[in-house]
Write a protein that holds these residues in place. Structure first.
Motif, short mmCIF file in Angstrom:
data_model
loop_
_atom_site.label_atom_id
_atom_site.label_comp_id
_atom_site.label_asym_id
_atom_site.label_seq_id
_atom_site.Cartn_x
_atom_site.Cartn_y
_atom_site.Cartn_z
N ASN A 174 13.03 8.99 4.14
CA ASN A 174 14.55 8.30 3.66
C ASN A 174 14.23 7.23 2.96
OD1 ASN A 174 16.82 10.00 4.79
ND2 ASN A 174 15.46 9.84 6.57
N VAL A 175 14.91 6.69 2.02
CA VAL A 175 15.11 5.24 1.30
C VAL A 175 15.84 4.58 2.07
CG1 VAL A 175 14.92 6.63 -0.86
CG2 VAL A 175 17.18 6.23 -0.03
N MET A 176 15.68 3.26 1.82
CA MET A 176 16.08 2.14 2.44
C MET A 176 16.63 1.13 1.41
SD MET A 176 13.50 1.32 5.44
CE MET A 176 14.65 0.11 5.97
N TRP A 185 20.95 -5.14 -4.85
CA TRP A 185 20.13 -4.17 -3.93
C TRP A 185 18.72 -3.74 -4.41
CZ3 TRP A 185 22.05 -3.27 0.92
CH2 TRP A 185 23.15 -3.72 1.07
N MET A 186 17.74 -3.59 -3.59
CA MET A 186 16.47 -3.00 -4.02
C MET A 186 16.22 -1.77 -3.10
SD MET A 186 12.77 -5.06 -3.65
CE MET A 186 12.98 -5.24 -1.82
N MET A 187 15.81 -0.76 -3.58
CA MET A 187 15.71 0.45 -2.99
C MET A 187 14.29 0.64 -2.51
SD MET A 187 16.45 4.52 -4.39
CE MET A 187 14.70 4.68 -5.00
N CYS A 188 14.00 0.66 -1.42
CA CYS A 188 12.63 0.97 -0.76
C CYS A 188 12.60 2.18 0.02
CB CYS A 188 12.34 -0.12 0.27
SG CYS A 188 12.52 -1.77 -0.29
N VAL A 189 11.28 2.83 0.01
CA VAL A 189 11.16 4.02 0.77
C VAL A 189 10.38 3.86 2.28
CG1 VAL A 189 9.99 6.19 0.64
CG2 VAL A 189 10.70 5.31 -1.46
N ASP A 190 10.83 4.46 3.18
CA ASP A 190 10.34 4.27 4.72
C ASP A 190 9.18 5.26 4.70
OD1 ASP A 190 9.74 3.65 7.12
OD2 ASP A 190 11.69 4.33 8.13
N PHE A 191 7.92 4.54 4.54
CA PHE A 191 6.76 5.36 4.68
C PHE A 191 5.96 5.02 6.11
CE2 PHE A 191 6.35 5.00 0.02
CZ PHE A 191 6.41 6.53 0.03
N THR A 192 6.71 4.47 7.18
CA THR A 192 6.21 4.30 8.23
C THR A 192 5.41 5.61 9.06
OG1 THR A 192 8.27 2.82 8.81
CG2 THR A 192 6.78 3.47 10.94
N ASP A 193 6.09 6.50 9.07
CA ASP A 193 5.44 7.96 9.69
C ASP A 193 4.10 8.11 8.84
OD1 ASP A 193 7.38 8.13 11.84
OD2 ASP A 193 8.30 9.41 10.02
N LEU A 194 4.13 7.97 7.60
CA LEU A 194 2.86 8.12 6.79
C LEU A 194 1.70 7.44 7.02
CD1 LEU A 194 1.91 10.42 4.52
CD2 LEU A 194 2.68 8.85 2.76
N ASN A 195 2.30 6.21 7.30
CA ASN A 195 1.06 4.94 7.50
C ASN A 195 0.61 5.14 8.56
OD1 ASN A 195 1.59 3.46 5.18
ND2 ASN A 195 3.22 2.23 6.05
N VAL A 255 2.93 7.35 -9.31
CA VAL A 255 1.95 6.07 -9.15
C VAL A 255 2.34 5.81 -7.75
CG1 VAL A 255 2.98 5.88 -11.51
CG2 VAL A 255 4.24 4.76 -9.68
N MET A 256 1.30 4.58 -7.61
CA MET A 256 0.76 4.10 -6.15
C MET A 256 2.42 3.20 -6.07
SD MET A 256 -2.19 1.71 -4.82
CE MET A 256 -1.72 0.48 -5.64
N PRO A 257 3.08 3.67 -4.74
CA PRO A 257 4.15 3.06 -4.47
C PRO A 257 4.07 1.82 -3.49
CG PRO A 257 3.98 4.87 -3.15
CD PRO A 257 2.97 4.88 -3.84
N PHE A 258 5.29 1.12 -3.40
CA PHE A 258 5.00 -0.05 -2.42
C PHE A 258 5.34 0.69 -1.13
CE2 PHE A 258 5.85 -2.15 -6.33
CZ PHE A 258 5.10 -3.25 -6.37
N GLY A 259 4.97 -0.17 -0.10
CA GLY A 259 5.18 0.22 1.35
C GLY A 259 3.94 0.71 2.25
#
Length: 388
Positions: A174-176, A185-195, A255-259
């Protein structure tokens, strides 16, 4: 009875009960940190809000604060604005302007002119734990305002080619939305599970103390890549793992994302490969912080020329708004560097600036109070020690 471990002291009361004195852990921790920062052992307790009697810590800090040798000015070069130090001198400034004008193609003013690093040179690969379970999150619901923001940010990423639509993702996140200081607003992606499913990249980072020591006492130019992480492409077979969903579709990063927890190691690996002929000689790099160092003023033009030619071979683009050329004073990795060497960074002294110095009586009272937590004393001894 006093207990240092529990930070408590118990003593009998006149009514036959037990008085328990508890220590304030926050105040004790602050006193301990201040004692490490201040060699004179001045204890900080309260912030200075108004002018008090005597000299305040803010006034002392201002007297010791190093002043820059010159101010940074905006210089227009071929219709583009760059930041140069005013203390360069006419001759040195003229040569630096010439070097920048010859290498304007190493700068980017928008993501549309940012080709990215060649896949054959370096790309971001994903190493997954074989026992990791694929996680497909349920889509979060947002109100109408936030949905509009997510849609606009997604269209921006699509227009610059950083993402593409995907139909069969392996992982789905999901996005945050995070509100920045300016209210946007700044859109981020929740890569918690992937990390959690990826082992940490143990690529070694440079020693900060060695970098700061090598950069001190030199003429400096601070450089910053334009959306540095986004210039590194994802390996094609891993794109379907960096997927996020919005209301109408799902998209994956090209491309390489943040998070991600180890993108810094990948970026450091890129810097070490691109700047291999220069690192340690006239260029220092720590992840996305780059600085050109020249012990001699006249040599700085040659070093900048070499840097621009080196990064142009790999299509690495710089951000002109964040680059500063030929400065005498600058901040690198939290340290204030000048041509005289390493000096105190005022930003690191904010915790003790503008606070009150305790009087000798207050310090003596605290010294007495500290004795109570280290020595078991009787009630009469305690009253005698605390008496003025």
């Amino acid at each position: 009875m006093a207990s240092t471990r529990h930070m408590k002291m118990k003593l009998p009361s006149l009514e036959g009960g037990v008085i328990v004195i508890r220590s304030d852990q926050k105040a004790a921790r602050k006193c301990y940190e201040n004692s490490l920062k201040n060699k004179r052992g001045i204890c900080v307790m309260a912030e200075q809000t108004q002018e008090s009697e005597g000299i305040t810590r803010a006034e002392i800090a201002n007297k010791r604060q190093p002043e820059p040798a010159g101010e940074v000015q905006q210089k227009e070069i071929v219709g583009k604005k760059f930041k140069l130090d005013t203390s360069l001198g006419e001759v040195l400034q003229y040569h630096i302007v010439e070097v920048i004008a010859r290498h304007l193609n190493t700068f980017a003013w928008s993501t549309s002119v940012m080709p990215g690093i060649n896949l054959d040179f370096l790309c971001h690969r994903l190493t997954m734990d074989a026992k990791a379970r694929i996680v497909i999150e349920r889509r979060r619901k947002f109100n109408e305002e936030r949905c509009l923001v997510i849609w606009e940010e997604t269209q921006k990423l699509l227009s610059v080619g950083h993402i593409r639509e995907i139909q069969y993702p392996e992982w789905l996140a999901n996005v945050m939305l995070v509100k920045k200081a300016n209210g946007r607003w700044m859109m981020c992606v929740d890569f918690t599970d992937l990390n959690k499913a990826c082992p940490k990249d143990l690529y070694p980072l440079p020693n900060i103390n060695a970098l700061v020591h090598n950069a001190s006492g030199c003429r400096l130019s601070f450089l910053d890549a334009f959306s540095g992480y986004n210039q590194i492409r994802m390996h094609p077979r891993d794109e379907n793992k960096f997927v996020f969903m919005i209301e109408l579709s799902s998209y994956c990063y090209k491309v390489m994302p943040f998070g991600l927890k180890y993108v810094g190691a990948t970026y450091q690996r890129l810097m070490d490969r691109i700047l291999a002929p220069m690192i340690g000689r006239n260029v220092l790099a720590y992840v996305d912080d780059m600085v050109v160092t020249s012990p001699e003023r006249d040599q700085h033009v040659v070093d900048l020329e070499e840097l621009f030619a080196t990064i142009a071979k790999c299509d690495l683009k710089l951000n002109p708004e964040k680059c500063v050329f030929g400065v005498e004073v600058g901040k690198f990795l939290g340290f204030l560097l000048t041509e005289r060497g390493i000096e105190v960074n005022p930003d690191k002294c904010e915790t003790i600036i503008g606070r009150v110095i305790l009087t000798s009586n207050a310090l003596w009272f605290l010294a007495k109070l500290s004795i109570l937590f280290t020595i078991n004393l009787s009630k009469g001894d305690i009253e005698r020690i605390l008496s003025p």
